[in-house]
Structure formats: C-alpha cells, structure tokens
Design a protein around this motif. Structure first.
Motif, PDB file in Angstrom:
ATOM      1  N   MET A   1       0.808  -1.180   0.000  1.00 39.35           N
ATOM      2  CA  MET A   1       0.000   0.000   0.000  1.00 39.35           C
ATOM      3  C   MET A   1       0.861   1.258   0.000  1.00 39.35           C
ATOM      4  N   GLN A   2       1.933   1.229   0.761  1.00 38.58           N
ATOM      5  CA  GLN A   2       2.822   2.393   0.790  1.00 38.58           C
ATOM      6  C   GLN A   2       3.401   2.653  -0.614  1.00 38.58           C
ATOM      7  N   LYS A   3       3.799   1.580  -1.287  1.00 37.15           N
ATOM      8  CA  LYS A   3       4.370   1.713  -2.619  1.00 37.15           C
ATOM      9  C   LYS A   3       3.336   2.292  -3.580  1.00 37.15           C
ATOM     10  N   PHE A   4       2.115   1.802  -3.495  1.00 37.76           N
ATOM     11  CA  PHE A   4       1.040   2.314  -4.349  1.00 37.76           C
ATOM     12  C   PHE A   4       0.790   3.789  -4.055  1.00 37.76           C
ATOM     13  N   ALA A   5       0.680   4.147  -2.787  1.00 34.87           N
ATOM     14  CA  ALA A   5       0.421   5.534  -2.403  1.00 34.87           C
ATOM     15  C   ALA A   5       1.536   6.441  -2.923  1.00 34.87           C
ATOM     16  N   ARG A   6       2.775   6.014  -2.794  1.00 36.62           N
ATOM     17  CA  ARG A   6       3.899   6.809  -3.310  1.00 36.62           C
ATOM     18  C   ARG A   6       3.809   6.965  -4.828  1.00 36.62           C
ATOM     19  N   MET A   8       1.239   7.300  -6.449  1.00 37.56           N
ATOM     20  CA  MET A   8       0.196   8.300  -6.687  1.00 37.56           C
ATOM     21  C   MET A   8       0.622   9.672  -6.158  1.00 37.56           C
ATOM     22  N   GLY A   9       1.824   9.745  -5.619  1.00 35.00           N
ATOM     23  CA  GLY A   9       2.321  10.997  -5.070  1.00 35.00           C
ATOM     24  C   GLY A   9       1.853  11.249  -3.647  1.00 35.00           C
ATOM     25  N   GLY A  10       1.294  10.240  -3.007  1.00 32.32           N
ATOM     26  CA  GLY A  10       0.768  10.400  -1.654  1.00 32.32           C
ATOM     27  C   GLY A  10       1.413   9.440  -0.681  1.00 32.32           C
ATOM     28  N   GLU A  11       0.692   9.182   0.405  1.00 28.95           N
ATOM     29  CA  GLU A  11       1.201   8.247   1.405  1.00 28.95           C
ATOM     30  C   GLU A  11       0.047   7.614   2.172  1.00 28.95           C
ATOM     31  N   CYS A  12       0.305   6.423   2.660  1.00 24.41           N
ATOM     32  CA  CYS A  12      -0.636   5.750   3.547  1.00 24.41           C
ATOM     33  C   CYS A  12      -0.214   6.114   4.964  1.00 24.41           C
ATOM     34  N   LEU A  13      -1.117   6.719   5.704  1.00 21.82           N
ATOM     35  CA  LEU A  13      -0.806   7.195   7.058  1.00 21.82           C
ATOM     36  C   LEU A  13      -1.035   6.123   8.122  1.00 21.82           C
ATOM     37  N   LEU A  24      -8.355   2.708   6.029  1.00 19.39           N
ATOM     38  CA  LEU A  24      -6.989   3.180   6.209  1.00 19.39           C
ATOM     39  C   LEU A  24      -6.986   4.694   6.007  1.00 19.39           C
ATOM     40  N   ASP A  25      -6.035   5.362   6.626  1.00 16.23           N
ATOM     41  CA  ASP A  25      -5.895   6.805   6.462  1.00 16.23           C
ATOM     42  C   ASP A  25      -4.842   7.084   5.397  1.00 16.23           C
ATOM     43  N   TRP A  26      -5.162   8.045   4.518  1.00 18.99           N
ATOM     44  CA  TRP A  26      -4.314   8.366   3.379  1.00 18.99           C
ATOM     45  C   TRP A  26      -4.117   9.870   3.280  1.00 18.99           C
ATOM     46  N   ARG A  27      -3.056  10.278   2.556  1.00 17.39           N
ATOM     47  CA  ARG A  27      -2.849  11.680   2.182  1.00 17.39           C
ATOM     48  C   ARG A  27      -2.403  11.683   0.723  1.00 17.39           C
ATOM     49  N   GLY A  31      -2.251  17.136  -0.442  1.00 20.87           N
ATOM     50  CA  GLY A  31      -2.413  17.330   0.994  1.00 20.87           C
ATOM     51  C   GLY A  31      -3.778  16.976   1.547  1.00 20.87           C
ATOM     52  N   HIS A  32      -4.689  16.480   0.692  1.00 21.00           N
ATOM     53  CA  HIS A  32      -5.999  16.057   1.194  1.00 21.00           C
ATOM     54  C   HIS A  32      -5.827  14.776   2.007  1.00 21.00           C
TER      55      HIS A  32
END
Length: 84
Positions: A1-6, A8-13, A24-27, A31-32
């Motif tokens: 999930m972290q790899k996917f979020a990255r 997309m330019g984001g992160e899994c919190l 799950l919490d995401w950003r 910054g949303h």
C-alpha cells in the motif's frame, strides 16, 4: 500500500493493515487526507477530492469550449471558485 500511495504521489498514514475492507488513512499529493479501505482505493481511485476537482475542471473547460462561458453548469460556479 505504501508503494502504491507513493506511486500516486501520496502516502498511507495508517500503521496497521487488517484486511482489504478495513479503513486506512491516506494523504494525497495535494495534501488532502481521507479514510478509505484498500479495496475502495483500487476500485474507485485514490483521492476523492482530487477526482471531484478534476471533474469540475473538465465540466468548466467543456462549458467554456461550447459557449464561451461557464453558463452551461451554473450550479457548479460556486464550487469552481472554491475548489480551483
């Protein structure tokens, strides 16, 4: 999930993963922050706010192309000013 979020330019919190249906919490890269289950991220996209902003922008562009103004979507004019 972290790899996917990255990707997309984001992160899994979230620090723990239970299963694909647990929230799950995401950003996102804009910054949303949002809460969404992994299976929803895969099936419906990453950030809902960014998707909505992109949709509004497409409507706006289409309206301007067709009529030279945003008159075609008057109910969205307030949102355009707020979100863009």
């Amino acid at each position: 999930m972290q790899k996917f979020a990255r990707s997309m330019g984001g992160e899994c919190l979230s620090m723990t993963y239970v299963n694909s249906r647990s929230p799950l919490d995401w950003r996102c890269s804009n910054g949303h922050t949002f809460t969404k289950a992994w299976h929803r991220v895969l099936s419906r996209g990453f950030c809902g706010q960014c998707a909505q902003n992109e949709r509004i922008q497409r409507y706006r562009e289409r309206s301007v192309e067709k009529s030279g103004s945003v008159a075609e979507f008057p109910n969205l004019v307030e949102e355009w000013d707020k979100n863009l």
